[in-house]
Design a protein around this motif. Sequence first.
Motif, PDB file in Angstrom:
ATOM      1  N   ILE A   9       0.818  -1.211   0.000  1.00  0.00           N
ATOM      2  CA  ILE A   9       0.000   0.000   0.000  1.00  0.00           C
ATOM      3  C   ILE A   9       0.862   1.276   0.000  1.00  0.00           C
ATOM      4  N   ASN A  10       2.164   1.121  -0.256  1.00  0.00           N
ATOM      5  CA  ASN A  10       3.085   2.260  -0.313  1.00  0.00           C
ATOM      6  C   ASN A  10       3.035   3.119   0.950  1.00  0.00           C
ATOM      7  N   CYS A  11       3.046   2.463   2.078  1.00  0.00           N
ATOM      8  CA  CYS A  11       2.934   3.187   3.349  1.00  0.00           C
ATOM      9  C   CYS A  11       4.267   3.797   3.804  1.00  0.00           C
ATOM     10  N   ASP A  12       5.358   3.425   3.153  1.00  0.00           N
ATOM     11  CA  ASP A  12       6.684   4.004   3.411  1.00  0.00           C
ATOM     12  C   ASP A  12       7.350   3.539   4.695  1.00  0.00           C
ATOM     13  N   CYS A  23       5.683  -4.157   8.390  1.00  0.00           N
ATOM     14  CA  CYS A  23       4.703  -4.101   7.297  1.00  0.00           C
ATOM     15  C   CYS A  23       3.282  -4.309   7.829  1.00  0.00           C
TER      16      CYS A  23
END
Length: 83
Positions: free
Chosen positions: A10-13, A54
């Motif tokens: 989810i490209n949460c960084d 994650c």
Amino acid sequence: MALMITDECINCDVCEPECPNGAISQGDEIYVIDPSKCTECVGHFDEPQCQQVCPVDCIPFNPEHPETKDDLMEKFLKLTADK
């Protein structure tokens, strides 16, 4: 075995800054792991830090890059030799 990031990302960084080898970077659509730099945190930590942080559990082992713990330790030693 190196790790990989699946398309559930989810490209949460949160994973990128946790990687002690700098193996995680932003890809075209999701984060990616460079298998030549991934040691599953062997040499740094007891468990892969990216998997630990994650939130969607999208970082499995990459079956295309099988490696033993000894292989991973050797890679760690090569990656850190210049540091």
